[in-house]
Design an enzyme around this catalytic site. Sequence first.
Site, PDB file in Angstrom:
ATOM      1  NE  ARG A  23      -3.839  -0.373   0.222  1.00 40.10           N
ATOM      2  CZ  ARG A  23      -5.014  -0.479   0.852  1.00 40.10           C
ATOM      3  NH1 ARG A  23      -5.320  -1.572   1.468  1.00 40.10           N
ATOM      4  NH2 ARG A  23      -5.875   0.489   0.833  1.00 40.10           N
ATOM      5  NE  ARG A  27      -6.664   6.144   2.551  1.00 36.46           N
ATOM      6  CZ  ARG A  27      -7.498   5.384   3.257  1.00 36.46           C
ATOM      7  NH1 ARG A  27      -8.582   5.902   3.750  1.00 36.46           N
ATOM      8  NH2 ARG A  27      -7.214   4.113   3.485  1.00 36.46           N
ATOM      9  NE  ARG A  36      -9.564   9.060  -2.985  1.00 32.81           N
ATOM     10  CZ  ARG A  36     -10.702   9.661  -2.665  1.00 32.81           C
ATOM     11  NH1 ARG A  36     -10.987  10.850  -3.156  1.00 32.81           N
ATOM     12  NH2 ARG A  36     -11.568   9.059  -1.873  1.00 32.81           N
ATOM     13  CG  ASP A  72      -9.175  -1.752  -4.065  1.00 34.64           C
ATOM     14  OD1 ASP A  72      -8.538  -1.205  -3.154  1.00 34.64           O
ATOM     15  OD2 ASP A  72      -9.985  -2.672  -3.863  1.00 34.64           O
ATOM     16  CE1 TYR A 147     -13.502  -5.769   1.943  1.00 33.25           C
ATOM     17  CE2 TYR A 147     -11.853  -7.219   0.974  1.00 33.25           C
ATOM     18  CZ  TYR A 147     -12.200  -6.235   1.884  1.00 33.25           C
ATOM     19  OH  TYR A 147     -11.263  -5.729   2.741  1.00 33.25           O
TER      20      TYR A 147
HETATM   21  O1  CP3 Z   1       0.203   1.068  -3.249  1.00 41.50           O
HETATM   22  C1  CP3 Z   1      -0.414   0.019  -3.442  1.00 41.50           C
HETATM   23  O2  CP3 Z   1      -0.227  -1.000  -2.757  1.00 41.50           O
HETATM   24  C2  CP3 Z   1      -1.334  -0.078  -4.638  1.00 41.50           C
HETATM   25  C3  CP3 Z   1      -2.689   0.218  -4.396  1.00 41.50           C
HETATM   26  C4  CP3 Z   1      -3.626  -0.695  -3.605  1.00 41.50           C
HETATM   27  C5  CP3 Z   1      -4.842  -0.200  -3.089  1.00 41.50           C
HETATM   28  N1  CP3 Z   1      -5.538  -1.228  -2.566  1.00 41.50           N
HETATM   29  C6  CP3 Z   1      -5.262   1.216  -3.155  1.00 41.50           C
HETATM   30  C7  CP3 Z   1      -6.321   1.716  -2.251  1.00 41.50           C
HETATM   31  C8  CP3 Z   1      -3.579  -2.065  -3.319  1.00 41.50           C
HETATM   32  C9  CP3 Z   1      -2.493  -3.085  -3.610  1.00 41.50           C
HETATM   33  C10 CP3 Z   1      -4.803  -2.392  -2.670  1.00 41.50           C
HETATM   34  C11 CP3 Z   1      -5.137  -3.758  -2.238  1.00 41.50           C
HETATM   35  C12 CP3 Z   1      -6.324  -3.962  -1.372  1.00 41.50           C
HETATM   36  N2  CP3 Z   1      -7.526  -3.328  -1.413  1.00 41.50           N
HETATM   37  C13 CP3 Z   1      -6.400  -4.979  -0.388  1.00 41.50           C
HETATM   38  C14 CP3 Z   1      -5.310  -5.981  -0.074  1.00 41.50           C
HETATM   39  C15 CP3 Z   1      -4.238  -5.387   0.759  1.00 41.50           C
HETATM   40  C16 CP3 Z   1      -4.613  -5.095   2.183  1.00 41.50           C
HETATM   41  O3  CP3 Z   1      -4.473  -3.933   2.580  1.00 41.50           O
HETATM   42  O4  CP3 Z   1      -5.026  -6.019   2.886  1.00 41.50           O
HETATM   43  C17 CP3 Z   1      -7.675  -4.893   0.199  1.00 41.50           C
HETATM   44  C18 CP3 Z   1      -8.209  -5.766   1.306  1.00 41.50           C
HETATM   45  C19 CP3 Z   1      -8.382  -3.843  -0.468  1.00 41.50           C
HETATM   46  C20 CP3 Z   1      -9.778  -3.404  -0.226  1.00 41.50           C
HETATM   47  C21 CP3 Z   1      -9.840  -1.972   0.158  1.00 41.50           C
HETATM   48  N3  CP3 Z   1      -9.669  -0.901  -0.717  1.00 41.50           N
HETATM   49  C22 CP3 Z   1     -10.099  -1.407   1.448  1.00 41.50           C
HETATM   50  C23 CP3 Z   1     -10.359  -2.238   2.697  1.00 41.50           C
HETATM   51  C24 CP3 Z   1     -10.063  -0.004   1.318  1.00 41.50           C
HETATM   52  C25 CP3 Z   1     -10.375   1.067   2.341  1.00 41.50           C
HETATM   53  C26 CP3 Z   1      -9.542   1.129   3.499  1.00 41.50           C
HETATM   54  C27 CP3 Z   1      -8.047   1.298   3.209  1.00 41.50           C
HETATM   55  O5  CP3 Z   1      -7.292   0.420   3.647  1.00 41.50           O
HETATM   56  O6  CP3 Z   1      -7.645   2.259   2.586  1.00 41.50           O
HETATM   57  C28 CP3 Z   1      -9.764   0.277  -0.034  1.00 41.50           C
HETATM   58  C29 CP3 Z   1      -9.609   1.617  -0.628  1.00 41.50           C
HETATM   59  C30 CP3 Z   1      -8.247   1.936  -1.144  1.00 41.50           C
HETATM   60  N4  CP3 Z   1      -7.493   1.105  -1.932  1.00 41.50           N
HETATM   61  C31 CP3 Z   1      -7.527   3.148  -0.945  1.00 41.50           C
HETATM   62  C32 CP3 Z   1      -6.330   3.014  -1.649  1.00 41.50           C
HETATM   63  C33 CP3 Z   1      -5.238   4.040  -1.783  1.00 41.50           C
HETATM   64  C34 CP3 Z   1      -8.019   4.369  -0.180  1.00 41.50           C
HETATM   65  C35 CP3 Z   1      -9.035   5.071  -1.031  1.00 41.50           C
HETATM   66  C36 CP3 Z   1      -8.961   6.560  -1.008  1.00 41.50           C
HETATM   67  O7  CP3 Z   1      -7.991   7.174  -1.519  1.00 41.50           O
HETATM   68  O8  CP3 Z   1      -9.925   7.140  -0.511  1.00 41.50           O
END
Ligand code: CP3
Length: 340
Positions: A23, A27, A36, A72, A147
């Site tokens: 990640r 943010r 964003r 994502d 999910y």
């Molecule tokens: O930098 C990176 O790793 C690439 C981007 C990436 C995102 N999500 C961007 C994102 C990756 C690899 C993911 C994977 C992801 N998404 C997972 C597996 C990894 C983990 O953390 O367990 C999961 C379970 C998700 C599902 C998901 N997407 C959640 C639970 C959330 C919200 C809470 C959070 O952790 O941020 C997201 C949204 C999300 N995905 C954001 C980002 C940058 C935040 C959205 C925003 O900018 O408002």
Amino acid sequence: MNMRFLDACWGKPVDRTPVWLMRQAGRYLPEYRAIRSKCTFLELCKTPELAAEVSIQPVEILGVDAAIMFSDILTPVEPMGMKLDFVPGPVFENPIRSMKDVEKLRIPEMEQDVPYVLETIKILRRELAGKVPLIGFGGAPFTLACYMVEGKGSKDFAEIKRMMYGAPDVYAALMEKVTTMDMEYLNAQIKAGAQAIQIFDTWGGVLSPSDYASYVLPYTTRLINGLDRQNIPVIHFVKGSGSMLDTVKLAGGDVMGLDWHVNLGHARDIIGPQMAVQGNLDPTVLFAPKTFIESEVARVLAENAGRPGHIFNLGHGIMPSASPENAKFMVDCVHRLSQK
Ligand code: CP3
């Protein structure tokens, strides 16, 4: 081109331990928040120029040894026919609860349904040329199904377990379809230019080892076996896998992702020398004073004890409230303390 990351995936010797952060595009970076703030998260995922820009930010700001494309895990689930929103966690309007719901799901045509993901990869390969390798990724079938069935994040995973135990035919039909989609999605990423693939099984650890073996392992194994990966290492990260490393290893893959609940050295003893490992600093260590961060980096490196095939990472994603300065300090510590 900085080859440390790919070399370590293959268990080859490296000059310094490679490091990236799960990640890492997100943010906690003001540079990410600036982009964003002008669009929604899904719009960002669907605009390749912007997605590529935020993927490159951590490479330049932190000096990590690999980039991960910005998207994502749920991006390819939306074109299966499920309405997706982020608030900021993912929410599906109509969760999957019956065989009829599963039958309605379609397998997307990747070039037509997620062209923005493939285009993001192509832009990144051009812009990263001569710098660092590009990681593509997907969710493991089980985490995606969680999910899709729960409809959102969950603490107890009651709905997916209710289906798994009470309607195993529906569960199996869903997992088959998701696995096929995932395989086509990841193969499309490889074809577009991804140089490594990470499979995120964030929720695999909510199951007992025996349920993991029955209800998850067959699908992840089929997925990994189905990838076109002559020269593409596969990283398999199952959060909470510490008590079932021997079972998770059976899924295949080249690198095992480890969370921070295991001692990395003990984990390597169980996994054996054929597989590389990635991990496993507790993400909250980035909230600590620098002297503590440094000693924790040293501890993880000492647990690896110089064995080839270690990619340094956090044990889960970097937290939105983490400090970029401390993240960069951690990356620098890994490079400095592991220098040959
Ligand atoms: O930098 C990176 O790793 C690439 C981007 C990436 C995102 N999500 C961007 C994102 C990756 C690899 C993911 C994977 C992801 N998404 C997972 C597996 C990894 C983990 O953390 O367990 C999961 C379970 C998700 C599902 C998901 N997407 C959640 C639970 C959330 C919200 C809470 C959070 O952790 O941020 C997201 C949204 C999300 N995905 C954001 C980002 C940058 C935040 C959205 C925003 O900018 O408002």
